[in-house]
Design a protein around this motif. Structure first.
Motif, PDB file in Angstrom:
ATOM      1  N   UNK A 157       0.799  -1.222   0.000  1.00  0.00           N
ATOM      2  CA  UNK A 157       0.000   0.000   0.000  1.00  0.00           C
ATOM      3  C   UNK A 157       0.830   1.269   0.000  1.00  0.00           C
ATOM      4  N   UNK A 158       2.076   1.158  -0.393  1.00  0.00           N
ATOM      5  CA  UNK A 158       2.991   2.294  -0.266  1.00  0.00           C
ATOM      6  C   UNK A 158       2.691   3.378  -1.307  1.00  0.00           C
ATOM      7  N   UNK A 159       2.672   4.630  -0.875  1.00  0.00           N
ATOM      8  CA  UNK A 159       2.553   5.764  -1.790  1.00  0.00           C
ATOM      9  C   UNK A 159       3.932   6.031  -2.388  1.00  0.00           C
ATOM     10  N   UNK A 160       4.100   5.808  -3.708  1.00  0.00           N
ATOM     11  CA  UNK A 160       5.444   5.930  -4.291  1.00  0.00           C
ATOM     12  C   UNK A 160       5.998   7.352  -4.249  1.00  0.00           C
ATOM     13  N   UNK A 161       5.174   8.336  -3.876  1.00  0.00           N
ATOM     14  CA  UNK A 161       5.695   9.698  -3.752  1.00  0.00           C
ATOM     15  C   UNK A 161       6.642   9.818  -2.551  1.00  0.00           C
ATOM     16  N   UNK A 176      27.510   5.913  -0.017  1.00  0.00           N
ATOM     17  CA  UNK A 176      27.274   6.885  -1.073  1.00  0.00           C
ATOM     18  C   UNK A 176      26.921   8.217  -0.419  1.00  0.00           C
ATOM     19  N   UNK A 177      27.206   9.253  -1.116  1.00  0.00           N
ATOM     20  CA  UNK A 177      26.779  10.542  -0.595  1.00  0.00           C
ATOM     21  C   UNK A 177      25.277  10.675  -0.807  1.00  0.00           C
ATOM     22  N   UNK A 178      24.613  11.236   0.191  1.00  0.00           N
ATOM     23  CA  UNK A 178      23.170  11.412   0.078  1.00  0.00           C
ATOM     24  C   UNK A 178      22.830  12.772  -0.505  1.00  0.00           C
ATOM     25  N   UNK A 179      23.867  13.566  -0.754  1.00  0.00           N
ATOM     26  CA  UNK A 179      23.628  14.942  -1.169  1.00  0.00           C
ATOM     27  C   UNK A 179      22.866  15.010  -2.488  1.00  0.00           C
ATOM     28  N   UNK A 180      23.008  13.986  -3.346  1.00  0.00           N
ATOM     29  CA  UNK A 180      22.355  14.033  -4.640  1.00  0.00           C
ATOM     30  C   UNK A 180      20.902  13.587  -4.626  1.00  0.00           C
ATOM     31  N   UNK A 181      20.395  13.154  -3.484  1.00  0.00           N
ATOM     32  CA  UNK A 181      19.022  12.647  -3.442  1.00  0.00           C
ATOM     33  C   UNK A 181      18.012  13.790  -3.531  1.00  0.00           C
ATOM     34  N   UNK A 182      16.853  13.479  -4.090  1.00  0.00           N
ATOM     35  CA  UNK A 182      15.813  14.501  -4.262  1.00  0.00           C
ATOM     36  C   UNK A 182      15.148  14.806  -2.927  1.00  0.00           C
ATOM     37  N   UNK A 183      14.858  16.074  -2.653  1.00  0.00           N
ATOM     38  CA  UNK A 183      14.106  16.385  -1.434  1.00  0.00           C
ATOM     39  C   UNK A 183      12.667  15.894  -1.552  1.00  0.00           C
ATOM     40  N   UNK A 184      11.923  15.979  -0.454  1.00  0.00           N
ATOM     41  CA  UNK A 184      10.544  15.502  -0.453  1.00  0.00           C
ATOM     42  C   UNK A 184      10.334  14.509   0.668  1.00  0.00           C
ATOM     43  N   UNK A 185       9.158  13.860   0.694  1.00  0.00           N
ATOM     44  CA  UNK A 185       8.904  12.889   1.769  1.00  0.00           C
ATOM     45  C   UNK A 185       9.778  11.651   1.609  1.00  0.00           C
ATOM     46  N   UNK A 186      10.342  11.203   2.715  1.00  0.00           N
ATOM     47  CA  UNK A 186      11.219  10.036   2.706  1.00  0.00           C
ATOM     48  C   UNK A 186      10.875   9.130   3.880  1.00  0.00           C
ATOM     49  N   UNK A 187      11.308   7.872   3.771  1.00  0.00           N
ATOM     50  CA  UNK A 187      11.302   6.954   4.908  1.00  0.00           C
ATOM     51  C   UNK A 187      12.625   6.223   4.897  1.00  0.00           C
ATOM     52  N   UNK A 188      13.178   6.012   6.094  1.00  0.00           N
ATOM     53  CA  UNK A 188      14.399   5.216   6.222  1.00  0.00           C
ATOM     54  C   UNK A 188      13.988   3.813   6.631  1.00  0.00           C
ATOM     55  N   UNK A 189      14.569   2.809   5.985  1.00  0.00           N
ATOM     56  CA  UNK A 189      14.225   1.408   6.282  1.00  0.00           C
ATOM     57  C   UNK A 189      15.450   0.681   6.838  1.00  0.00           C
ATOM     58  N   UNK A 190      15.309   0.156   8.049  1.00  0.00           N
ATOM     59  CA  UNK A 190      16.389  -0.556   8.741  1.00  0.00           C
ATOM     60  C   UNK A 190      15.932  -1.997   8.963  1.00  0.00           C
ATOM     61  N   UNK A 209      10.976   3.303  -6.045  1.00  0.00           N
ATOM     62  CA  UNK A 209      11.085   4.379  -5.054  1.00  0.00           C
ATOM     63  C   UNK A 209      12.044   4.031  -3.920  1.00  0.00           C
ATOM     64  N   UNK A 210      12.736   2.896  -4.036  1.00  0.00           N
ATOM     65  CA  UNK A 210      13.671   2.475  -2.986  1.00  0.00           C
ATOM     66  C   UNK A 210      15.108   2.769  -3.421  1.00  0.00           C
ATOM     67  N   UNK A 211      15.877   3.457  -2.569  1.00  0.00           N
ATOM     68  CA  UNK A 211      17.291   3.733  -2.840  1.00  0.00           C
ATOM     69  C   UNK A 211      18.132   3.034  -1.772  1.00  0.00           C
ATOM     70  N   UNK A 212      18.938   2.033  -2.168  1.00  0.00           N
ATOM     71  CA  UNK A 212      19.803   1.403  -1.163  1.00  0.00           C
ATOM     72  C   UNK A 212      20.976   2.308  -0.825  1.00  0.00           C
ATOM     73  N   UNK A 213      21.425   2.251   0.409  1.00  0.00           N
ATOM     74  CA  UNK A 213      22.553   3.073   0.828  1.00  0.00           C
ATOM     75  C   UNK A 213      23.439   2.233   1.757  1.00  0.00           C
ATOM     76  N   UNK A 214      24.736   2.473   1.696  1.00  0.00           N
ATOM     77  CA  UNK A 214      25.669   1.791   2.596  1.00  0.00           C
ATOM     78  C   UNK A 214      25.966   2.700   3.777  1.00  0.00           C
ATOM     79  N   UNK A 215      26.183   2.108   4.928  1.00  0.00           N
ATOM     80  CA  UNK A 215      26.559   2.872   6.115  1.00  0.00           C
ATOM     81  C   UNK A 215      27.987   2.521   6.523  1.00  0.00           C
ATOM     82  N   UNK A 216      28.895   2.578   5.558  1.00  0.00           N
ATOM     83  CA  UNK A 216      30.298   2.392   5.869  1.00  0.00           C
ATOM     84  C   UNK A 216      30.747   0.956   5.841  1.00  0.00           C
TER      85      UNK A 216
END
Lengths: 241, 241
Positions: A157-161, A176-190, A209-216
């Motif tokens: 039921x996720x709103x892709x916005x 990765x640097x997060x600086x290039x990500x688009x602003x707007x509503x976000x959720x962090x998934x752990x 709508x999912x962007x994977x990111x590494x934490x080091x």
């Protein structure tokens, strides 16, 4: 005026001269535990009107009334950031909720994944924990803690916005640097201890709508990953800029 | 080969065919608590030689011997980052040490400030905590936890080549970007509950090697501030890049 030491979150409008009733629990805390009485100054917030300094005008065993004197701090809402996490051991789950409230999340969503240890949570206890974090850290906003929901149903039921920043524990390279990500509503998934299952990972990878990111390059516990991911998001896209 | 589930930090060289003796405590843990015996596979690290898979070749009540089979992971040292913090309540102090070890600090320095609640620490307990964090998070490096030192004395003998990133709780505006900071040896400084005293703040402001930084518009507990500051440093200057 100086900010009062005792802070209470109330479910009542706050404004100049506004009278505010206390719940039996708040009256017990204020008058029995803290031994305050008429004339005492208390800081009140309700999640909408900022922080107000109020004075006790009536104290009883099961209730009481305060009058708002003046605003001590403006309302500070967090950015439109949610934290989605799989509950782990009790004290570390409490910790995640506390840190999400402190670091500035708008909503906290516990999810059940294939490897989630807990089958249920005490939503009321976690909500109280978020409220306590706001009370103790001079916050004026309390994030909503939702009920435990299966990850599959949440994604159905996720709103892709609202984009999802996925702390993918398989990416142990440089973050990765997060600086290039688009602003707007976000959720962090752990993910949970043990990470996501292969079917879950495949589904997450396929969602646009999912962007994977590494934490080091180190492996982080889930609670550490939550703190680190919220910090990086806040400094790149949130209100820490 | 698959990484072994049980991980032990040993004070002994590791290499091909190397025999490694166990301490009485490790033998008790491995053979009595975990009920392992000859033939069991264990992951060993010593802070220098990476992670090695080893096999138990002799098990006794107060000791034992393992033989290294092969290296399972290379040594991963953290960047040259120290964390200086004022000890707070026991569980939150433990938490700071655990998170500093997980997030990648090379050294952890507890300091006594004017408003520090604790007058003493159990250095051995905190060191064991750092080791446990490394064992549990697949780390190969254990940061040294030093004895409690007065902040004044620490600053008196400070090598100015190591810059200090000071999480200044009076800066509640947007966090400055750390991207412009010079690389090299750094230390992060986190104050106690109640912050630094005015004389301490004046001294820190006057030191040319100290850079104050804000951690966003919310007031953070000391343990949250430690996590957030290490995360920002790691992603700007450390090995998360």
């Amino acid at each position: 005026m100086d900010r009062a030491k005792i802070r209470l979150c109330v479910d009542h409008p706050l404004g100049p001269g506004q009278a505010v009733p206390l719940t039996p629990e708040q009256a017990h805390y204020l008058f029995s535990v803290m031994r305050e009485g008429p004339g005492a100054r208390v800081a009140l917030f309700n999640g909408r009107d900022g922080e107000w300094t109020a004075e006790v005008v009536a104290a009883a065993k099961k209730g009481g009334t305060l009058t708002c004197l003046g605003q001590a701090a403006p309302q500070l809402d967090p950015p439109d950031l949610w934290l989605i996490f799989a509950p782990i051991k009790k004290e570390r789950t409490d910790f995640i909720v506390e840190k999400a409230a402190e670091l500035g999340c708008a909503r906290i969503v516990p999810v059940q994944t294939e490897f989630t240890n807990s089958q249920r949570i005490r939503q009321d206890r976690l909500q109280a924990h978020a409220l306590e974090a706001a009370e103790q850290c001079l916050g004026t906003f309390v994030p909503e803690v939702t009920d435990l929901v299966p990850l599959r149903r949440l994604l159905d039921g996720w709103d892709p916005a609202r984009r999802i920043l996925w702390a993918d524990e398989s990416l142990v390279g440089p973050a990765e640097t997060l600086a290039g990500l688009a602003p707007g509503p976000w959720a962090i998934l752990i993910g949970p201890e043990g990470g996501f299952s292969e079917p879950e990972r495949a589904r997450l990878r396929a969602l646009p709508f999912v962007t994977p990111v590494s934490l080091g390059p180190r492996i982080l516990r889930a609670d550490t990953a939550a703190c680190a991911a919220i910090t990086l998001w806040q400094s790149a896209l949130g209100d820490w800029r």
